[in-house]
Design an enzyme around this catalytic site. Structure first.
Site, PDB file in Angstrom:
ATOM      1  N   CYS A   1       1.853  18.782  -6.416  1.00  0.00           N
ATOM      2  CA  CYS A   1       0.624  19.470  -6.015  1.00  0.00           C
ATOM      3  C   CYS A   1      -0.008  18.849  -4.773  1.00  0.00           C
ATOM      4  O   CYS A   1      -1.128  19.135  -4.430  1.00  0.00           O
ATOM      5  CB  CYS A   1      -0.376  19.528  -7.169  1.00  0.00           C
ATOM      6  SG  CYS A   1      -0.987  17.933  -7.682  1.00  0.00           S
TER       7      CYS A   1
ATOM      8  N   ARG B   1      -7.791  19.816 -13.064  1.00  0.00           N
ATOM      9  CA  ARG B   1      -7.765  18.357 -12.952  1.00  0.00           C
ATOM     10  C   ARG B   1      -9.164  17.836 -13.252  1.00  0.00           C
ATOM     11  O   ARG B   1     -10.133  18.324 -12.664  1.00  0.00           O
ATOM     12  CB  ARG B   1      -7.357  17.928 -11.538  1.00  0.00           C
ATOM     13  CG  ARG B   1      -7.420  16.408 -11.381  1.00  0.00           C
ATOM     14  CD  ARG B   1      -6.967  15.956 -10.023  1.00  0.00           C
ATOM     15  NE  ARG B   1      -7.933  16.304  -8.991  1.00  0.00           N
ATOM     16  CZ  ARG B   1      -7.703  16.133  -7.690  1.00  0.00           C
ATOM     17  NH1 ARG B   1      -6.548  15.655  -7.288  1.00  0.00           N
ATOM     18  NH2 ARG B   1      -8.617  16.460  -6.810  1.00  0.00           N
TER      19      ARG B   1
ATOM     20  N   ASP C   1      -1.760  10.875  -2.402  1.00  0.00           N
ATOM     21  CA  ASP C   1      -2.055   9.519  -2.842  1.00  0.00           C
ATOM     22  C   ASP C   1      -0.780   8.717  -3.072  1.00  0.00           C
ATOM     23  O   ASP C   1      -0.723   7.544  -2.728  1.00  0.00           O
ATOM     24  CB  ASP C   1      -2.909   9.537  -4.113  1.00  0.00           C
ATOM     25  CG  ASP C   1      -4.400   9.594  -3.776  1.00  0.00           C
ATOM     26  OD1 ASP C   1      -4.759   9.200  -2.644  1.00  0.00           O
ATOM     27  OD2 ASP C   1      -5.195  10.035  -4.622  1.00  0.00           O
TER      28      ASP C   1
ATOM     29  N   GLU D   1       0.619   9.749  -9.232  1.00  0.00           N
ATOM     30  CA  GLU D   1       0.217   9.458  -7.855  1.00  0.00           C
ATOM     31  C   GLU D   1       0.127   7.957  -7.608  1.00  0.00           C
ATOM     32  O   GLU D   1      -0.273   7.524  -6.537  1.00  0.00           O
ATOM     33  CB  GLU D   1      -1.112  10.156  -7.522  1.00  0.00           C
ATOM     34  CG  GLU D   1      -2.223   9.911  -8.515  1.00  0.00           C
ATOM     35  CD  GLU D   1      -3.440  10.806  -8.297  1.00  0.00           C
ATOM     36  OE1 GLU D   1      -3.628  11.307  -7.173  1.00  0.00           O
ATOM     37  OE2 GLU D   1      -4.201  10.990  -9.255  1.00  0.00           O
TER      38      GLU D   1
ATOM     39  N   HIS E   1     -15.609  24.992  12.372  1.00  0.00           N
ATOM     40  CA  HIS E   1     -15.800  26.148  11.487  1.00  0.00           C
ATOM     41  C   HIS E   1     -15.039  27.362  12.008  1.00  0.00           C
ATOM     42  O   HIS E   1     -14.511  28.152  11.244  1.00  0.00           O
ATOM     43  CB  HIS E   1     -17.283  26.457  11.289  1.00  0.00           C
ATOM     44  CG  HIS E   1     -18.014  26.772  12.552  1.00  0.00           C
ATOM     45  ND1 HIS E   1     -18.793  25.844  13.203  1.00  0.00           N
ATOM     46  CD2 HIS E   1     -18.059  27.883  13.294  1.00  0.00           C
ATOM     47  CE1 HIS E   1     -19.288  26.397  14.293  1.00  0.00           C
ATOM     48  NE2 HIS E   1     -18.863  27.620  14.372  1.00  0.00           N
TER      49      HIS E   1
END
Lengths: 596, 88
Positions: free
Chosen positions: A517, A347, A470, A446, A204
């Site tokens: 993207c 998307r 992907d 993809e 974090h």
């Protein structure tokens, strides 16, 4: 790691340590050591008549702490995303642990000590037990409980919420580890750098430091035991190097590095309102990828001209139920309004694969990446899909909304998805619900089969967007999360570069724009190649936008095309990567990626 | 009292999210619930207690439900465990 050299007559010797660079930059300053020892709360006896008042004090402090954690959660979601937001979900669960609260009440009544003492004792015991367990997870859980305990004690003492930060000069914060709360509330005007003993790239502290734009190095071992308040310290957060007690020559060297870095950053700042166009006037759109509506603001602040990927499945990740149409309408509409008239590409849900969810019953599969995910889930869960498309159509009245279908393997899915979209629009018309029926429709490219069918697909939709993460993994059949084969996952594999080339040509042949993207879009080394291949829009994390813009504005379209043509003729991923790196270095010697 | 032997088959074990699902169900009932691992016995209505078991995938535990609605409670918890906490 070197240990502290013997100090001679008050003079300390220059010492170098190495850690993990977590957030870029160079900082030079004085150490402020944050010691996260548990506070000592003395056992303070109370009179039987005071028990009721103590219990009320407890209720009030729990309420205040809950509100404070919820505020932190909101802030974490806004600045750092879901992973950090979830930490505060855990804090809320700890605070609202019924057994903990019952124990506190029962012990205050029975033992008649102040509630501060009892709270500290009960949670302290939990912390001690967790700390004794082996493994990172328990250490983190202990830290989470400690964080909740500290906030609760502060409210019980009426001290307010976060750590006080009043330094007379800028400091470098050094700690064994920062609690999520402290990391979240660091003031970057006062704290010019963070160095911690613990943590990795995805801790974090690292995520927050990057989001808040504070130079940071983590995983430094035992730095916090080697320094004192006021020691001189240099952090080169581009390489992970920490220098203690630097001599004059080293200080001068790093002042120089810091200046170069800051000059580069401020040069980027000046580009904010300029278009991403090459020296010969070819313009590329730089868009941001977001998963929360408010992140659209960060995209604009970084000079982005739209959002090319809004990962709508975030709606599932923060809760246990299916998001309603109205809730989605609200969320999409908010992001659309922030961006209008710039585009927002939503998307549709990419669930399944590695993103599983309880509220959709997805059976365990032998091969989830070749299984039931994304558009395949949407097409078989029409109720869910229709609600999402209705929400998108309604939200499109509030801005420039486009819809994008993930995981399209061929024309059948695209046609089917478009049919559901048309049905949803017809329904809304029948129900006289205001909507914009003309949203642009695009697909993610993809899957290798979509690359081969890109031209036909492009004829039946409005835009293509290449999802490189992907696409690479399906093209080379390597799961990059699997260490044994991760080396086969090569972004610059010639096969992948050719696939991008094919997709762009096919899209343009059909007269449709082609975006990228995936993570490759944020890689500076890839930028000249992507521009040269003819990519129309690059969508990436908003923090990458200024640097990519700088690169685009430095090069001509003509040389980008030459670079791309040459890269297409090279044989291996290593050759392509070396070639692209060399070309970029020649033209932009002051990029922070070269500073290591 | 009902006692059952259980094996955690879900990937995350009783990590914080599954632990939260578990305690949320436990808290709805009047009956007391305990989880026991290698002699360590924790109140299963407490998220901190459940986390303390450090129960990862494959861990064997004993589940103990005591109280008037123990049977429904036990059934609901067993269903959660058998469905692998809806992880997959």
């Amino acid at each position: 790691m070197k240990s502290d050299p013997p100090a001679t007559a008050g003079h300390s010797v220059e010492t170098v340590l190495r850690g993990i660079p977590a957030s870029p930059g160079v900082s030079i300053g004085r150490v402020h050591l944050l010691i996260a020892e548990r506070v000592h709360v003395p056992p303070h006896k109370i009179a039987p008549s005071e028990v009721q008042r103590e219990l009320e004090r407890f209720e009030r402090a729990v309420g205040q702490t809950r509100a404070a954690i919820e505020r932190s959660r909101e802030r974490a979601l806004t600045v750092a995303g879901i992973a950090v937001g979830k930490i505060f979900d855990a804090h809320l669960m700890i605070l609202d642990d019924v057994v903990f609260q019952q124990q506190v009440r029962a012990r205050v009544e029975r033992e008649q000590f102040s509630v501060d003492y009892i709270v500290n004792d009960v949670l302290g015991q939990n912390i001690e037990i967790m700390r004794k367990q082996p493994g990172e997870t328990f250490r983190e859980r202990a830290a989470d409980i400690g964080d909740v305990l500290n906030r609760l004690l502060r409210f019980l003492r009426g001290e307010g919420d976060v750590m006080p930060q009043s330094f007379s000069e800028p400091v470098v914060l050094v700690a064994a580890d920062l609690s999520p709360t402290d990391a979240l509330h660091v003031d970057r005007h006062l704290i010019h750098g963070i160095a911690t003993d613990q943590g990795g790239l995805t801790s974090h502290t690292a995520i927050l430091a990057r989001s808040l734009d504070i130079p940071a190095i983590v995983g430094l071992g035992n730095l916090s035991t080697q320094v004192h308040d006021g020691d001189s310290i240099i952090l080169n957060c581009n390489s992970g190097k920490v220098i203690l007690h630097a001599g004059a020559a080293t200080l001068a060297e790093y002042r120089g590095k810091q200046e170069r870095y800051l000059a580069f950053q401020s040069a980027l700042e000046n580009l904010k309102d300029l278009p991403a166009s090459t020296t010969d006037g070819h313009e590329v759109q730089l868009w941001g990828n977001i998963e929360l509506p408010f992140e659209a603001e960060s995209v604009l602040a970084h000079g982005g001209s739209g959002v090319g990927l809004f990962r709508s499945e975030f709606l599932f990740l923060t809760r246990d139920t299916v998001p309603s149409e109205d809730e989605q309408f609200d969320t999409y509409g908010k992001a659309a309004e922030i961006l209008a008239p710039r585009p927002l590409v939503i998307r549709t849900f990419d669930l399944g694969g590695d993103k599983l969810h309880g509220s959709i019953n997805i059976k365990q599969e032998r091969n989830p990446f070749l299984g039931y995910r994304a558009i395949r889930v949407s097409l078989s869960r029409r109720d869910l899909f229709r609600a999402q498309l209705r929400a998108i159509l309604r939200a499109s009245r509030r801005g420039n909304v486009r819809v994008m279908f993930p995981f399209i393997s061929g024309l059948e899915e695209l046609r089917e998805a478009k049919a559901v979209l048309a049905e949803a629009a017809a329904e809304l018309t029948r129900e006289r619900i205001p909507h914009d029926p003309h949203v642009q429709v695009g697909i993610m490219v993809e899957l290798p089969s979509a690359v081969m069918m890109a031209e036909q697909l492009a004829r039946e939709c409005d835009f293509l967007s290449i999802g490189t993460n992907d696409l690479i993994q399906y093209a080379v059949a390597a799961d990059r999360g699997n260490e044994a084969v991760a080396a086969y996952y090569r972004s610059f594999h010639p096969g992948v570069v050719r696939m991008i080339d094919l997709t762009v040509k096919a899209g343009h042949k059909a007269g449709k724009p082609v975006a990228i993207c995936g993570e490759l879009g944020g890689n500076p080394v890839a930028a000249p190649l992507l521009v040269g291949l003819g990519i129309d829009e690059i969508s990436t994390n908003s923090t990458n936008i200024p640097e990519i813009k700088k690169i685009v504005r430095t090069l001509s379209y003509e040389e980008c095309r030459r670079i791309a043509a040459r890269a297409l003729r090279l044989d291996t991923a290593a050759e392509i990567q070396d070639y692209l790196t060399g070309e970029l270095k020649k033209r932009l010697a002051d990029l922070p990626i070269w500073f290591s | 009292m009902i006692q059952k032997e259980i094996v955690l088959l879900n990937k995350l074990g009783l990590h914080i999210r599954p632990a939260a699902q578990f305690t949320k169900i436990a808290a709805k009932y009047k009956a007391d619930v305990y989880l026991i691992r290698d002699g360590m016995r924790v109140n299963a209505k407490s998220i901190m207690g459940v986390m303390m078991l450090a129960a990862g995938q494959g861990t064997k535990l004993a589940l103990e439900c005591i109280g008037e609605d123990e049977e429904q409670l036990c059934n609901e918890l067993m269903a959660l465990i058998e469905n692998k906490f809806h992880e997959e």
